[in-house]
Enzyme design. Structure first.
Site, PDB file in Angstrom:
ATOM      1  N   LYS A   1     -20.608   3.434  -1.045  1.00  0.00           N
ATOM      2  CA  LYS A   1     -21.391   3.386  -2.286  1.00  0.00           C
ATOM      3  C   LYS A   1     -21.134   2.080  -3.052  1.00  0.00           C
ATOM      4  CE  LYS A   1     -19.728   5.571  -6.050  1.00  0.00           C
ATOM      5  NZ  LYS A   1     -19.623   4.733  -7.238  1.00  0.00           N
ATOM      6  N   ASN A   2     -19.856   1.786  -3.291  1.00  0.00           N
ATOM      7  CA  ASN A   2     -19.542   0.654  -4.162  1.00  0.00           C
ATOM      8  C   ASN A   2     -19.947  -0.680  -3.564  1.00  0.00           C
ATOM      9  OD1 ASN A   2     -18.592   2.429  -6.008  1.00  0.00           O
ATOM     10  ND2 ASN A   2     -16.413   2.003  -5.686  1.00  0.00           N
TER      11      ASN A   2
ATOM     12  N   CYS B   1     -16.910   5.906 -20.498  1.00  0.00           N
ATOM     13  CA  CYS B   1     -17.241   6.936 -19.527  1.00  0.00           C
ATOM     14  C   CYS B   1     -16.072   7.895 -19.498  1.00  0.00           C
ATOM     15  CB  CYS B   1     -17.535   6.339 -18.163  1.00  0.00           C
ATOM     16  SG  CYS B   1     -16.100   5.638 -17.390  1.00  0.00           S
TER      17      CYS B   1
ATOM     18  N   ARG C   1     -13.143   1.154 -20.070  1.00  0.00           N
ATOM     19  CA  ARG C   1     -13.771   0.240 -19.112  1.00  0.00           C
ATOM     20  C   ARG C   1     -14.604  -0.877 -19.751  1.00  0.00           C
ATOM     21  NH1 ARG C   1     -15.972   3.890 -14.253  1.00  0.00           N
ATOM     22  NH2 ARG C   1     -15.180   2.253 -12.948  1.00  0.00           N
TER      23      ARG C   1
ATOM     24  N   ASP D   1      -9.425   5.674  -7.008  1.00  0.00           N
ATOM     25  CA  ASP D   1     -10.513   6.562  -6.589  1.00  0.00           C
ATOM     26  C   ASP D   1     -10.057   7.645  -5.607  1.00  0.00           C
ATOM     27  OD1 ASP D   1     -12.237   5.225  -8.215  1.00  0.00           O
ATOM     28  OD2 ASP D   1     -13.317   4.174  -6.629  1.00  0.00           O
TER      29      ASP D   1
ATOM     30  N   ARG E   1     -23.447  11.789  -7.309  1.00  0.00           N
ATOM     31  CA  ARG E   1     -23.478  10.342  -7.583  1.00  0.00           C
ATOM     32  C   ARG E   1     -22.866   9.572  -6.422  1.00  0.00           C
ATOM     33  NH1 ARG E   1     -21.051   8.318 -13.013  1.00  0.00           N
ATOM     34  NH2 ARG E   1     -21.501   6.478 -11.791  1.00  0.00           N
TER      35      ARG E   1
HETATM   36  C1  UD1 Z   1     -14.772  -0.449  -9.508  1.00  0.00           C
HETATM   37  C2  UD1 Z   1     -15.303   0.720  -8.710  1.00  0.00           C
HETATM   38  C3  UD1 Z   1     -14.620   2.014  -9.133  1.00  0.00           C
HETATM   39  C4  UD1 Z   1     -13.091   1.868  -9.044  1.00  0.00           C
HETATM   40  C5  UD1 Z   1     -12.636   0.619  -9.782  1.00  0.00           C
HETATM   41  C6  UD1 Z   1     -11.157   0.325  -9.590  1.00  0.00           C
HETATM   42  C7  UD1 Z   1     -17.612   0.071  -8.306  1.00  0.00           C
HETATM   43  C8  UD1 Z   1     -19.050   0.321  -8.557  1.00  0.00           C
HETATM   44  N1  UD1 Z   1     -16.744   0.826  -8.960  1.00  0.00           N
HETATM   45  O1  UD1 Z   1     -15.081  -0.207 -10.871  1.00  0.00           O
HETATM   46  O2  UD1 Z   1     -15.048   3.065  -8.264  1.00  0.00           O
HETATM   47  O3  UD1 Z   1     -12.475   2.994  -9.629  1.00  0.00           O
HETATM   48  O4  UD1 Z   1     -13.367  -0.531  -9.323  1.00  0.00           O
HETATM   49  O5  UD1 Z   1     -10.856   0.196  -8.251  1.00  0.00           O
HETATM   50  O6  UD1 Z   1     -17.267  -0.763  -7.484  1.00  0.00           O
HETATM   51  N2  UD1 Z   1     -11.291  -4.218 -17.131  1.00  0.00           N
HETATM   52  C9  UD1 Z   1     -11.183  -4.892 -18.336  1.00  0.00           C
HETATM   53  N3  UD1 Z   1     -12.134  -5.803 -18.661  1.00  0.00           N
HETATM   54  C10 UD1 Z   1     -13.187  -6.103 -17.839  1.00  0.00           C
HETATM   55  C11 UD1 Z   1     -13.291  -5.416 -16.615  1.00  0.00           C
HETATM   56  C12 UD1 Z   1     -12.324  -4.484 -16.281  1.00  0.00           C
HETATM   57  O7  UD1 Z   1     -10.247  -4.669 -19.100  1.00  0.00           O
HETATM   58  O8  UD1 Z   1     -14.019  -6.946 -18.204  1.00  0.00           O
HETATM   59  C13 UD1 Z   1     -10.278  -3.205 -16.738  1.00  0.00           C
HETATM   60  C14 UD1 Z   1     -10.840  -1.799 -16.657  1.00  0.00           C
HETATM   61  O9  UD1 Z   1     -10.867  -1.164 -17.900  1.00  0.00           O
HETATM   62  C15 UD1 Z   1      -9.852  -1.148 -15.698  1.00  0.00           C
HETATM   63  C16 UD1 Z   1      -9.473  -2.296 -14.750  1.00  0.00           C
HETATM   64  O10 UD1 Z   1      -9.843  -3.487 -15.428  1.00  0.00           O
HETATM   65  O11 UD1 Z   1      -8.706  -0.749 -16.396  1.00  0.00           O
HETATM   66  C17 UD1 Z   1     -10.160  -2.257 -13.404  1.00  0.00           C
HETATM   67  O12 UD1 Z   1     -11.551  -2.104 -13.605  1.00  0.00           O
HETATM   68  P1  UD1 Z   1     -12.617  -2.728 -12.599  1.00  0.00           P
HETATM   69  O13 UD1 Z   1     -11.917  -3.205 -11.361  1.00  0.00           O
HETATM   70  O14 UD1 Z   1     -13.459  -3.696 -13.326  1.00  0.00           O
HETATM   71  O15 UD1 Z   1     -13.469  -1.447 -12.234  1.00  0.00           O
HETATM   72  P2  UD1 Z   1     -15.028  -1.392 -11.939  1.00  0.00           P
HETATM   73  O16 UD1 Z   1     -15.464  -2.654 -11.297  1.00  0.00           O
HETATM   74  O17 UD1 Z   1     -15.733  -0.899 -13.138  1.00  0.00           O
END
Ligand code: UD1
Length: 416
Positions: A22-23, A115, A120, A303, A395
């Site tokens: 999915k991701n 969420c 996030r 995950d 989802r």
């Molecule tokens: C992706 C995955 C999700 C998985 C996550 C962590 C997809 C669609 N989703 O989510 O399934 O659980 O990686 O492996 O690929 N953060 C910040 N600022 C930012 C961005 C992130 O502080 O601008 C923090 C987030 O709050 C979190 C951490 O960084 O604590 C990791 O998040 P991130 O790797 O960005 O997760 P997603 O890409 O949303």
């Protein structure tokens, strides 16, 4: 609303195949915005999140046909505006920002908002795009971004964000000059996105390491790519085998990217045989407790945390699970406790004391992986478990009940 009804206690046995990731599929779909022509993406799972991304891309003007083998034509983009209604239902929608900005010089994308599993934010994405020359303002819950031409930059992420790495990697493909992302996420889905972008002529090296280098090009060609298998779905199916004391073989299983998960399952006492694209799991009730800390890849994936917790509720002793990625990712605990589990949460740690037997109960899914953990618990529990709010499961898991049924589970979907 639909629910899933499980009569537990049947050992699962047989062969099952994991679907496309999915991701990875979501990111590659967003990448089609980078250039005109017909892109071809194969191995796309049929999921609600994929339908949401299709709806968003169609809203922007992309013409889409097919399901598992998608054809996406992003030649005529009418608008560069991703509305709240679509972004709020799926955070990965924010991945259209980088490609739109790089190709068209402007974009308006809703902030994803909170969420169930935590805050996030997207501050790291925004700071990096600004370093590449974008002017960004946030008004009325929308990110307005403008840039005559993106330029390469040296970017150091405060933390390795998966979505941030993908957004910047895509934008950098069309930027002037070289972009270097330091402290980049190393997740396999980033390697898969880089492979898709390279099929379109992008110049990317270092994906899969903490430093990714992207040399911008004037134009890309259409993407031709097959999405990698889903390591989280594969891990969930393996735990379904283990928690029911069964014997399950998962095909299309990306074992090379599942090191931390397979190692933990072995520590718990599961017997795992692996070959290149296949893993077989066997387990009995002599499960051992373990300590697990979620961390960015190659660490143990957040995950998989909820699913592993279900298994540990039946281990002989006390396990410790520390969640370091998302601040609110223990919502499934209260539901597992309703099924007879003994779990106590202390800040970012769940202390899981193994019990002899879980009992069927009515429980409620709160997010995607939490739904999977409740289904796993239901497969092992004595009696009937009813998992409601199952739309969370849809989802991210393609035909999960069907796959489990073929392995011998007594599981069905009903209207509530
Ligand atoms: C992706 C995955 C999700 C998985 C996550 C962590 C997809 C669609 N989703 O989510 O399934 O659980 O990686 O492996 O690929 N953060 C910040 N600022 C930012 C961005 C992130 O502080 O601008 C923090 C987030 O709050 C979190 C951490 O960084 O604590 C990791 O998040 P991130 O790797 O960005 O997760 P997603 O890409 O949303």
């Amino acid at each position: 609303m639909e629910c899933i009804v499980i009569n537990g206690g049947r050992p699962l046995q047989g062969l099952v195949a994991a679907s496309g990731a999915k991701n990875s599929a979501l990111a590659v779909m967003a990448a089609t915005l980078l250039c005109s022509g017909e892109h071809r993406i194969s191995g796309v799972p049929e999921l609600c999140d994929i339908s949401t991304m299709k709806r968003l891309l169609e809203h922007l003007g992309v013409r889409i046909t097919g399901s598992a083998d998608l054809r996406l034509d992003a030649t005529h983009i009418d608008i560069v505006d991703a509305p709240y209604e679509l972004v709020k239902t799926m955070r990965a929608s924010f991945l259209v920002l980088g490609p739109l900005l790089a190709r068209f010089g402007n974009a308006r994308v809703s902030l994803p908002g909170g969420c169930a599993i935590g805050l996030r934010p997207v501050d790291i994405h925004i700071k990096a795009l600004e370093a590449m020359g974008a002017h960004i303002s946030i008004e009325n819950g929308y990110v307005n971004a403008f840039c005559e031409r993106m330029r390469g930059a040296r970017i150091l992420f405060d933390m390795p964000t998966v979505g941030g790495t993908e957004n910047i990697m895509m934008a950098a493909c069309l930027a002037d000059g070289v972009t270097v992302i330091e402290n980049a996420a190393r997740e396999p889905e980033i390697i898969d996105l880089a492979a898709a972008l390279r099929s379109a002529g992008a110049l990317i090296t270092g994906d899969g390491t903490g430093t990714i280098t992207i040399e911008g090009v004037r134009q890309l060609a259409p993407i031709v790519h097959t999405v990698m298998p889903d390591r989280i779905e594969a891990g969930t199916l393996l735990i379904a085998g283990a928690i029911t004391e069964g014997d399950v073989t998962v095909e299309n299983c990306p074992v090379a990217y599942m090191g931390a998960t397979l190692e933990k399952l072995r520590d718990i006492g599961c017997i795992i045989d692996e070959s290149e694209n296949c893993a077989r799991i066997r387990a009995d009730r002599g499960l051992k407790p373990v300590e697990v800390t979620t961390s960015p890849y190659p660490g143990f994936p957040t995950d998989m945390q909820a699913q592993l917790m279900s298994l540990l509720t039946l281990a002989g002793g006390t396990s410790l699970i520390r969640e370091t990625i998302f601040e609110n990712r223990f919502i499934h605990v209260a539901e597992l406790d309703r099924m007879g589990a003994r779990i106590r949460v202390e800040r970012d740690c769940a202390v899981v004391t193994g019990v002899e037997q879980l009992e069927g109960a009515r429980v409620m899914a709160s997010d995607l992986r939490a739904s999977a953990s409740l289904i796993l618990a239901g497969l092992a529990a004595r009696g009937t478990t009813v998992v409601s709010r199952i739309y969370h499961l849809d989802r991210g898991y393609e035909a999960l009940e069907e796959k489990l049924r073929r392995l011998g589970a007594d599981i069905r979907r009903e209207q509530e």
